[in-house]
Design a protein around this motif. Sequence first.
Motif, PDB file in Angstrom:
ATOM      1  N   PHE A  93       0.835  -1.200   0.000  1.00  7.74           N
ATOM      2  CA  PHE A  93       0.000   0.000   0.000  1.00  7.74           C
ATOM      3  C   PHE A  93       0.873   1.253   0.000  1.00  7.74           C
ATOM      4  O   PHE A  93       0.620   2.208  -0.744  1.00  7.74           O
ATOM      5  N   SER A  94       1.873   1.268   0.859  1.00  9.75           N
ATOM      6  CA  SER A  94       2.735   2.445   0.976  1.00  9.75           C
ATOM      7  C   SER A  94       3.481   2.721  -0.322  1.00  9.75           C
ATOM      8  O   SER A  94       3.622   3.877  -0.745  1.00  9.75           O
ATOM      9  N   ARG A  95       3.943   1.659  -0.972  1.00 11.67           N
ATOM     10  CA  ARG A  95       4.663   1.840  -2.235  1.00 11.67           C
ATOM     11  C   ARG A  95       3.721   2.328  -3.333  1.00 11.67           C
ATOM     12  O   ARG A  95       4.098   3.179  -4.155  1.00 11.67           O
ATOM     13  N   CYS A  96       2.502   1.816  -3.336  1.00  8.89           N
ATOM     14  CA  CYS A  96       1.521   2.281  -4.320  1.00  8.89           C
ATOM     15  C   CYS A  96       1.153   3.742  -4.077  1.00  8.89           C
ATOM     16  O   CYS A  96       1.018   4.530  -5.021  1.00  8.89           O
ATOM     17  N   SER A  97       1.002   4.097  -2.816  1.00  9.12           N
ATOM     18  CA  SER A  97       0.680   5.479  -2.475  1.00  9.12           C
ATOM     19  C   SER A  97       1.780   6.422  -2.939  1.00  9.12           C
ATOM     20  O   SER A  97       1.505   7.473  -3.541  1.00  9.12           O
ATOM     21  N   ALA A  98       3.021   6.062  -2.675  1.00 13.18           N
ATOM     22  CA  ALA A  98       4.151   6.904  -3.071  1.00 13.18           C
ATOM     23  C   ALA A  98       4.213   7.064  -4.586  1.00 13.18           C
ATOM     24  O   ALA A  98       4.655   8.103  -5.095  1.00 13.18           O
ATOM     25  N   ALA A  99       3.764   6.019  -5.310  1.00  8.63           N
ATOM     26  CA  ALA A  99       3.801   6.052  -6.776  1.00  8.63           C
ATOM     27  C   ALA A  99       2.527   6.639  -7.379  1.00  8.63           C
ATOM     28  O   ALA A  99       2.419   6.752  -8.605  1.00  8.63           O
ATOM     29  N   GLY A 100       1.545   6.991  -6.536  1.00  9.76           N
ATOM     30  CA  GLY A 100       0.299   7.556  -7.050  1.00  9.76           C
ATOM     31  C   GLY A 100      -0.702   6.520  -7.536  1.00  9.76           C
ATOM     32  O   GLY A 100      -1.533   6.807  -8.388  1.00  9.76           O
ATOM     33  N   TRP A 101      -0.627   5.308  -7.006  1.00 10.18           N
ATOM     34  CA  TRP A 101      -1.546   4.226  -7.373  1.00 10.18           C
ATOM     35  C   TRP A 101      -1.606   4.038  -8.896  1.00 10.18           C
ATOM     36  O   TRP A 101      -2.654   4.193  -9.525  1.00 10.18           O
ATOM     37  N   PRO A 102      -0.487   3.690  -9.499  1.00 12.41           N
ATOM     38  CA  PRO A 102      -0.436   3.587 -10.962  1.00 12.41           C
ATOM     39  C   PRO A 102      -1.189   2.375 -11.494  1.00 12.41           C
ATOM     40  O   PRO A 102      -1.360   1.375 -10.802  1.00 12.41           O
ATOM     41  N   ASN A 103      -1.624   2.499 -12.743  1.00 13.21           N
ATOM     42  CA  ASN A 103      -2.263   1.384 -13.470  1.00 13.21           C
ATOM     43  C   ASN A 103      -3.453   0.808 -12.706  1.00 13.21           C
ATOM     44  O   ASN A 103      -3.681  -0.397 -12.708  1.00 13.21           O
ATOM     45  N   GLY A 104      -4.199   1.696 -12.073  1.00 13.93           N
ATOM     46  CA  GLY A 104      -5.330   1.255 -11.270  1.00 13.93           C
ATOM     47  C   GLY A 104      -6.452   0.627 -12.058  1.00 13.93           C
ATOM     48  O   GLY A 104      -7.351   0.023 -11.483  1.00 13.93           O
ATOM     49  N   HIS A 105      -6.407   0.740 -13.383  1.00 14.21           N
ATOM     50  CA  HIS A 105      -7.463   0.187 -14.239  1.00 14.21           C
ATOM     51  C   HIS A 105      -7.278  -1.298 -14.507  1.00 14.21           C
ATOM     52  O   HIS A 105      -8.207  -1.963 -14.984  1.00 14.21           O
ATOM     53  N   LEU A 106      -6.099  -1.842 -14.234  1.00 17.62           N
ATOM     54  CA  LEU A 106      -5.816  -3.242 -14.571  1.00 17.62           C
ATOM     55  C   LEU A 106      -6.724  -4.180 -13.770  1.00 17.62           C
ATOM     56  O   LEU A 106      -6.817  -4.086 -12.552  1.00 17.62           O
ATOM     57  N   LEU A 107      -7.366  -5.101 -14.469  1.00 16.77           N
ATOM     58  CA  LEU A 107      -8.396  -5.939 -13.858  1.00 16.77           C
ATOM     59  C   LEU A 107      -7.884  -7.258 -13.289  1.00 16.77           C
ATOM     60  O   LEU A 107      -8.553  -7.877 -12.462  1.00 16.77           O
ATOM     61  N   GLY A 108      -6.757  -7.724 -13.747  1.00 15.37           N
ATOM     62  CA  GLY A 108      -6.251  -8.993 -13.244  1.00 15.37           C
ATOM     63  C   GLY A 108      -7.208 -10.150 -13.457  1.00 15.37           C
ATOM     64  O   GLY A 108      -7.245 -11.101 -12.677  1.00 15.37           O
TER      65      GLY A 108
END
Length: 207
Positions: free
Chosen positions: A111-126
């Motif tokens: 979570f912390s790493r995603c926050s620092a990066a601005g939550w990139p590629n949030g559209h990816l559905l997996g």
Amino acid sequence: MNLEENPERAAQLCREAQQRLMLRVSGLGDGDVRAPSQLPGWTVGHVLTHLARNADAHARRLTGSLAGLDVPKYENGPEQRSSEIAAGAERPAVEMLADLKTSMANLEDVFSRCSAAGWPNGHLLGGGAYGAAACPAHRLREVEVHHVDLGRGYTPADWPDEYVDWDLQVLLDTVPERLSAARNRRAFMAWLAGRGPMDPQAQLDPW
């Protein structure tokens, strides 16, 4: 607030939920984790193991999103999920709790790493129904609902308002498709319209 669209706030709520969960289960012994949970066919150990592996699954998706990769929660799908839960549910309590603590700490680091990066590629559905940016909200749901399922004194009355404000609407949106019987649809609709009490015989299909 739609927590699926606000991963920063959802992640904070998730951290708080995981802390509450860990405090409640930290003293469980082997007899406690072998006891039945409130989920049919699952012991407390099954629920704790699921919570640990679910943390890993969300960490997997979010780590993939950081690298621009569309990664599923479970590489081998539902079979992997089921086999991991079954394999871990019989462990000693001390091992199970250490695993849960580690998996949740790892997710919070992601979570912390995603926050620092601005939550990139949030559209990816997996391969699923929601984007990677919604992972914190869906993890929050898992922790809040399964904390209740443990049957250790945490109840829906303890759910935080922000969680209820988000997930109540999400769950209400599922009602029409889960009322497959015409009688149940009418009974639920009459109750919503203030035209009578909810029929105790009315049943929602599984969610």
